[in-house]
Design a protein around this motif. Structure first.
Motif, PDB file in Angstrom:
ATOM      1  N   UNK A   1       0.847  -1.191   0.000  1.00 38.87           N
ATOM      2  CA  UNK A   1       0.000   0.000   0.000  1.00 38.87           C
ATOM      3  C   UNK A   1       0.881   1.240   0.000  1.00 38.87           C
ATOM      4  N   UNK A   2       0.665   2.119  -0.957  1.00 39.24           N
ATOM      5  CA  UNK A   2       1.394   3.382  -1.063  1.00 39.24           C
ATOM      6  C   UNK A   2       0.373   4.502  -0.912  1.00 39.24           C
ATOM      7  N   UNK A   3       0.276   5.032   0.304  1.00 42.06           N
ATOM      8  CA  UNK A   3      -0.685   6.092   0.577  1.00 42.06           C
ATOM      9  C   UNK A   3       0.037   7.426   0.514  1.00 42.06           C
ATOM     10  N   UNK A   4      -0.251   8.193  -0.518  1.00 40.58           N
ATOM     11  CA  UNK A   4       0.431   9.461  -0.739  1.00 40.58           C
ATOM     12  C   UNK A   4      -0.429  10.639  -0.352  1.00 40.58           C
ATOM     13  N   UNK A   5      -0.105  11.794  -0.907  1.00 43.79           N
ATOM     14  CA  UNK A   5      -0.877  12.982  -0.608  1.00 43.79           C
ATOM     15  C   UNK A   5      -2.173  13.066  -1.379  1.00 43.79           C
ATOM     16  N   UNK A   6      -2.159  12.572  -2.639  1.00 44.66           N
ATOM     17  CA  UNK A   6      -3.331  12.725  -3.484  1.00 44.66           C
ATOM     18  C   UNK A   6      -4.063  11.455  -3.822  1.00 44.66           C
ATOM     19  N   UNK A   7      -3.398  10.306  -3.717  1.00 39.42           N
ATOM     20  CA  UNK A   7      -4.044   9.038  -4.034  1.00 39.42           C
ATOM     21  C   UNK A   7      -3.402   7.927  -3.218  1.00 39.42           C
TER      22      UNK A   7
ATOM     23  N   UNK B   1       2.631  -4.551   3.351  1.00 40.75           N
ATOM     24  CA  UNK B   1       3.759  -3.630   3.357  1.00 40.75           C
ATOM     25  C   UNK B   1       3.231  -2.220   3.106  1.00 40.75           C
ATOM     26  N   UNK B   2       3.683  -1.268   3.925  1.00 37.18           N
ATOM     27  CA  UNK B   2       3.327   0.140   3.743  1.00 37.18           C
ATOM     28  C   UNK B   2       4.544   0.912   3.255  1.00 37.18           C
ATOM     29  N   UNK B   3       4.348   1.764   2.251  1.00 39.30           N
ATOM     30  CA  UNK B   3       5.369   2.709   1.825  1.00 39.30           C
ATOM     31  C   UNK B   3       4.734   4.092   1.765  1.00 39.30           C
ATOM     32  N   UNK B   4       5.576   5.103   1.691  1.00 36.00           N
ATOM     33  CA  UNK B   4       5.070   6.466   1.601  1.00 36.00           C
ATOM     34  C   UNK B   4       5.298   7.243   2.887  1.00 36.00           C
TER      35      UNK B   4
ATOM     36  N   UNK C   1      13.475  -0.694   7.302  1.00 39.99           N
ATOM     37  CA  UNK C   1      12.148  -1.266   7.507  1.00 39.99           C
ATOM     38  C   UNK C   1      11.788  -1.175   8.981  1.00 39.99           C
ATOM     39  N   UNK C   2      10.495  -1.256   9.249  1.00 41.64           N
ATOM     40  CA  UNK C   2       9.978  -1.124  10.610  1.00 41.64           C
ATOM     41  C   UNK C   2       8.693  -1.930  10.684  1.00 41.64           C
ATOM     42  N   UNK C   3       8.533  -2.699  11.753  1.00 42.22           N
ATOM     43  CA  UNK C   3       7.314  -3.488  11.917  1.00 42.22           C
ATOM     44  C   UNK C   3       6.274  -2.661  12.678  1.00 42.22           C
TER      45      UNK C   3
ATOM     46  N   UNK D   1       4.807  -4.260   7.434  1.00 45.73           N
ATOM     47  CA  UNK D   1       6.198  -3.841   7.336  1.00 45.73           C
ATOM     48  C   UNK D   1       6.243  -2.485   6.648  1.00 45.73           C
ATOM     49  N   UNK D   2       6.818  -1.488   7.328  1.00 43.39           N
ATOM     50  CA  UNK D   2       7.022  -0.182   6.709  1.00 43.39           C
ATOM     51  C   UNK D   2       8.377  -0.214   6.009  1.00 43.39           C
ATOM     52  N   UNK D   3       8.379   0.066   4.711  1.00 40.54           N
ATOM     53  CA  UNK D   3       9.603   0.035   3.917  1.00 40.54           C
ATOM     54  C   UNK D   3       9.922   1.420   3.384  1.00 40.54           C
ATOM     55  N   UNK D   4      11.201   1.773   3.398  1.00 43.75           N
ATOM     56  CA  UNK D   4      11.626   3.039   2.808  1.00 43.75           C
ATOM     57  C   UNK D   4      12.035   2.878   1.348  1.00 43.75           C
ATOM     58  N   UNK D   5      11.957   1.663   0.841  1.00 43.28           N
ATOM     59  CA  UNK D   5      12.208   1.385  -0.568  1.00 43.28           C
ATOM     60  C   UNK D   5      10.863   1.344  -1.275  1.00 43.28           C
ATOM     61  N   UNK D   6      10.636   2.244  -2.223  1.00 40.88           N
ATOM     62  CA  UNK D   6       9.268   2.410  -2.708  1.00 40.88           C
ATOM     63  C   UNK D   6       9.225   2.746  -4.196  1.00 40.88           C
TER      64      UNK D   6
END
Length: 302
Positions: A131-137, A204-207, A226-228, A283-288
Motif C-alpha cells: 500500500x502506497x498512501x500518498x498525498x493525493x491518491x 507492506x506500507x510505503x510512503x 524497515x519497521x514493523x 512492514x514499513x519500507x523506505x524502498x518504494x
C-alpha cells in the motif's frame, strides 16, 4: 552505472540515486522536500504558481546535486499532475531543468512501481500486498517477487482527506469524535477496492505517512530500511496526534514538521487499509516508488 529519479508527488518532491551493475543494485542517496504542489488543486483544478515554484526550486536543487553523480536523471509525477488541467505546461518547465520528459504515471503503474521497490529486499517466498498512501491518491498492489498480480488506485490521500475534513489539520485544536468518524468512513468507502483483492501473506506500507508514523514510534528521524508496525501502535499514534494542535504536533520527536498537518489523515488511511486487507501488522519500507521505477527501467533496457 548510477541512475537517478526525481518524483513530484502531491505533498513532496523526492529524489533517489541508485547504483546498478549486472547482478545487483543499491540505493546510494535519497532526499525529500515538502513542496505540496497539490495545494489549492481541489478548488481550482489547476496547479498554483507558488506551489509550482516551490516544486521547481526543489527539482533544480536535485539536478544540481545529481549532476556529475548520475549517468542519467529521469523525472516522474503522480496524482496531482494526473488531475491538474495545466499539467502539460508545468511538465515543460520540469523538462527545462531535468533535460528529460516528465513522465506522469497513471494509477496502476504507480501501484506497480511501488510494489517492485517495496518487495525488492523482502523474502521471495511470500505473497505481498503493498500500500502506497500518498498525498493525493492511494495505490495498492498484490503479487510476488516474480509478478505483480493485481493493482488498484484510489482517489484519496492524506492531503485530499485533510482538505475534505479540515479539522484534521490541527489548526483548530483537537479532533472531535464526529470528525474522526467522518474521516474514517470516507477512507473506508473510497479504499473499498483494496478489500476486494485476494488475501496476502504480508502487508507492506510505503510512503510518507507510514515512514513518519514509524519515526514517531521510534522517537527519532534517523534513517531506517524497515519497521514493523502494528495496527495497535498505529492507533496509539493517531490518538496522540488527534489530541494535539498543529504546533504541538510539529514538536513531537520523530515528526517531519512539514507533514504534521496531514499525518492524522495519513494514519486514518493506513488504519483503513489494515481493516480492508485483514491484517494487524505491516512492514514499513523506505524502498518504494522511486526505486521500483528505476528497477523497472533497468529491466526494460536489459
Amino acid at each position: 552505472m548510477h541512475r537517478a529519479v526525481i518524483s513530484i508527488g502531491t505533498n513532496s518532491t523526492r529524489a533517489l540515486l541508485a547504483a546498478f551493475d549486472a547482478d545487483a543494485s543499491a540505493i546510494v542517496w535519497q532526499r525529500s522536500i515538502g513542496t505540496r504542489i497539490g495545494e489549492g488543486l481541489r478548488e481550482s483544478g489547476h496547479l498554483g504558481e507558488l506551489p509550482m515554484r516551490r516544486t521547481l526550486d526543489a527539482v533544480g536543487e536535485y539536478v544540481r546535486e545529481l549532476r556529475g553523480r548520475a549517468d542519467s536523471i529521469v523525472a516522474i509525477a503522480t496524482s496531482a499532475l494526473r488531475r491538474a488541467e495545466n499539467a502539460l505546461a508545468f511538465a515543460v518547465r520540469v523538462r527545462e531543468l531535468v533535460g528529460a520528459d516528465l513522465v506522469i504515471l497513471d494509477g496502476p503503474d504507480e501501484a506497480r512501481y511501488s510494489f517492485l521497490g517495496a518487495v525488492a529486499a523482502l523474502p521471495r517466498a511470500e505473497r505481498y500486498g503493498v500500500a502506497d498512501s500518498g498525498g493525493g491518491s492511494t495505490e495498492y498492489a498484490t503479487g510476488t517477487h516474480d509478478r505483480v498480480e493485481r493493482t488498484v488506485s484510489c482517489e484519496i490521500g492524506a492531503v485530499r482527506l485533510t482538505e475534505a475534513v479540515p479539522i484534521l489539520g490541527g489548526d483548530r485544536g483537537a479532533i472531535d469524535d464526529a470528525s474522526m468518524a467522518d474521516a474514517m468512513a470516507r477512507a473506508v468507502a473510497i479504499l473499498a477496492p483494496v478489500g476486494a483483492l485476494p488475501a496476502v501473506d504480508r502487508l507492506v506500507f510505503v510512503g510518507g505517512s507510514a515512514t513518519t508514523a514509524a519515526a514517531i514510534l521510534r522517537g527519532n528521524r534517523d534513517p531506517f530500511e524497515s519497521f514493523e508496525l502494528s495496527r495497535t501502535n498505529l492507533r496509539l499514534a493517531l490518538a496522540q496526534l488527534r489530541a494535539l494542535n498543529l504546533d504541538a504536533r510539529r514538536h513531537l520527536p520523530g515528526m517531519n514538521p512539514q507533514r504534521a498537518d496531514i499525518l492524522p489523515a495519513g494514519l486514518i488511511l493506513l488504519d483503513a487499509i489494515f481493516a480492508l486487507a485483514g491484517h494487524e501488522r505491516a512492514t514499513v519500507s523506505t524502498s518504494d516508488l522511486l526505486y521500483g521505477y528505476l528497477l523497472a527501467q533497468r529491466e526494460s533496457h536489459v
